[in-house]
Design a protein around this motif. Structure first.
Motif, PDB file in Angstrom:
ATOM      1  N   ARG A 195       0.845  -1.192   0.000  1.00 30.80           N
ATOM      2  CA  ARG A 195       0.000   0.000   0.000  1.00 30.80           C
ATOM      3  C   ARG A 195       0.879   1.240   0.000  1.00 30.80           C
ATOM      4  N   VAL A 196       0.309   2.324  -0.491  1.00 27.89           N
ATOM      5  CA  VAL A 196       1.022   3.584  -0.619  1.00 27.89           C
ATOM      6  C   VAL A 196       0.112   4.662  -0.045  1.00 27.89           C
ATOM      7  N   ALA A 197       0.680   5.607   0.705  1.00 27.52           N
ATOM      8  CA  ALA A 197      -0.145   6.656   1.312  1.00 27.52           C
ATOM      9  C   ALA A 197       0.669   7.927   1.537  1.00 27.52           C
ATOM     10  N   TRP A 198      -0.064   9.039   1.616  1.00 21.79           N
ATOM     11  CA  TRP A 198       0.535  10.345   1.936  1.00 21.79           C
ATOM     12  C   TRP A 198       0.485  10.537   3.450  1.00 21.79           C
ATOM     13  N   TRP A 199       1.565  11.077   4.014  1.00 22.31           N
ATOM     14  CA  TRP A 199       1.669  11.296   5.462  1.00 22.31           C
ATOM     15  C   TRP A 199       2.279  12.664   5.746  1.00 22.31           C
ATOM     16  N   PRO A 200       1.791  13.353   6.786  1.00 22.99           N
ATOM     17  CA  PRO A 200       2.523  14.543   7.250  1.00 22.99           C
ATOM     18  C   PRO A 200       3.853  14.068   7.846  1.00 22.99           C
ATOM     19  N   PRO A 201       4.876  14.910   7.825  1.00 26.73           N
ATOM     20  CA  PRO A 201       6.206  14.474   8.296  1.00 26.73           C
ATOM     21  C   PRO A 201       6.224  13.860   9.694  1.00 26.73           C
ATOM     22  N   GLU A 202       5.429  14.401  10.620  1.00 24.23           N
ATOM     23  CA  GLU A 202       5.448  13.872  11.994  1.00 24.23           C
ATOM     24  C   GLU A 202       4.982  12.415  12.015  1.00 24.23           C
ATOM     25  N   ALA A 203       3.913  12.120  11.281  1.00 23.28           N
ATOM     26  CA  ALA A 203       3.416  10.736  11.219  1.00 23.28           C
ATOM     27  C   ALA A 203       4.379   9.869  10.411  1.00 23.28           C
ATOM     28  N   ALA A 204       4.903  10.414   9.317  1.00 28.86           N
ATOM     29  CA  ALA A 204       5.830   9.658   8.473  1.00 28.86           C
ATOM     30  C   ALA A 204       7.052   9.208   9.269  1.00 28.86           C
ATOM     31  N   ALA A 205       7.510  10.046  10.177  1.00 31.10           N
ATOM     32  CA  ALA A 205       8.700   9.714  10.973  1.00 31.10           C
ATOM     33  C   ALA A 205       8.481   8.453  11.813  1.00 31.10           C
ATOM     34  N   THR A 206       7.248   8.186  12.227  1.00 29.39           N
ATOM     35  CA  THR A 206       6.963   6.988  13.027  1.00 29.39           C
ATOM     36  C   THR A 206       6.746   5.764  12.148  1.00 29.39           C
ATOM     37  N   LYS A 207       6.389   5.989  10.875  1.00 32.77           N
ATOM     38  CA  LYS A 207       6.114   4.890   9.947  1.00 32.77           C
ATOM     39  C   LYS A 207       7.380   4.372   9.272  1.00 32.77           C
ATOM     40  N   LEU A 208       8.284   5.286   8.951  1.00 26.55           N
ATOM     41  CA  LEU A 208       9.482   4.954   8.173  1.00 26.55           C
ATOM     42  C   LEU A 208      10.441   4.010   8.880  1.00 26.55           C
ATOM     43  N   VAL A 209      11.170   3.252   8.069  1.00 23.62           N
ATOM     44  CA  VAL A 209      12.339   2.531   8.562  1.00 23.62           C
ATOM     45  C   VAL A 209      13.164   3.590   9.299  1.00 23.62           C
ATOM     46  N   LYS A 210      13.583   3.296  10.503  1.00 21.36           N
ATOM     47  CA  LYS A 210      14.169   4.305  11.398  1.00 21.36           C
ATOM     48  C   LYS A 210      15.225   5.196  10.743  1.00 21.36           C
ATOM     49  N   ALA A 211      16.181   4.624  10.056  1.00 19.65           N
ATOM     50  CA  ALA A 211      17.280   5.417   9.493  1.00 19.65           C
ATOM     51  C   ALA A 211      16.799   6.390   8.414  1.00 19.65           C
ATOM     52  N   GLN A 212      15.667   6.082   7.736  1.00 20.12           N
ATOM     53  CA  GLN A 212      15.186   6.952   6.669  1.00 20.12           C
ATOM     54  C   GLN A 212      14.509   8.221   7.189  1.00 20.12           C
TER      55      GLN A 212
END
Length: 157
Positions: A125-142
């Motif tokens: 799946r693919v989705a748009w995220w605000p940066p704050e939420a994206a930071a919790t979703k992403l592989v940590k180093a990214q």
């Protein structure tokens, strides 16, 4: 060149609350039940003879089934993931309908040791995220790519 290298594109767009970034949830059985740390920018490995930008554009198309957006591309530099892979990324301003994505696939033996080869989507799946939420979703180093993008956009103003 030592170690595996990947390159990818981080799409961003303006929203009412600032910006949003496009992330993909990694496909396959290992990631199926995970959310935090199971999302990535569209990216993939490339051989030493391929230019990282060419790889980023190719992998975008392979993973999402859509042509990569037209630049300009903002360099986000490199990071090293916990497994040792080096990821080079560029941000690009673009809009994309997640429902238009036709993900590429990969095959693997599943269940392990069964001798049965199954096909899975690269991204399920693919989705748009605000940066704050994206930071919790992403592989940590990214997650550092988000900070670098916000810094670049602040410099543009």
């Amino acid at each position: 060149m030592t170690g595996k290298r990947s390159a990818g594109l981080l799409l961003f767009r303006e929203s009412a609350d600032g910006i949003e970034v496009l992330l993909g949830h990694m496909g396959g059985p290992f990631w199926a039940r995970r959310d935090a740390g199971a999302w990535s920018l569209p990216k993939g490995e490339y051989p030493p003879e391929e230019a990282p930008m060419d790889a980023a554009r190719r992998e975008f198309e392979e993973e999402l089934g859509l042509p990569p957006p037209v630049g300009p591309y903002l360099p986000l530099g490199e990071i090293r993931q916990s497994g040792g892979k080096t990821v080079t990324a560029w941000a690009v301003r673009a809009d994309l309908d997640p429902d238009a994505v036709t993900p590429g696939t990969f095959t693997m033996e599943w269940p392990q040791g069964s001798g049965e080869i199954k096909e899975f989507p690269e991204l399920d799946r693919v989705a748009w995220w605000p940066p704050e939420a994206a930071a919790t979703k992403l592989v940590k180093a990214q997650a550092v790519f988000l900070t670098r993008l916000e810094d670049l956009l602040t410099e543009e103003q």
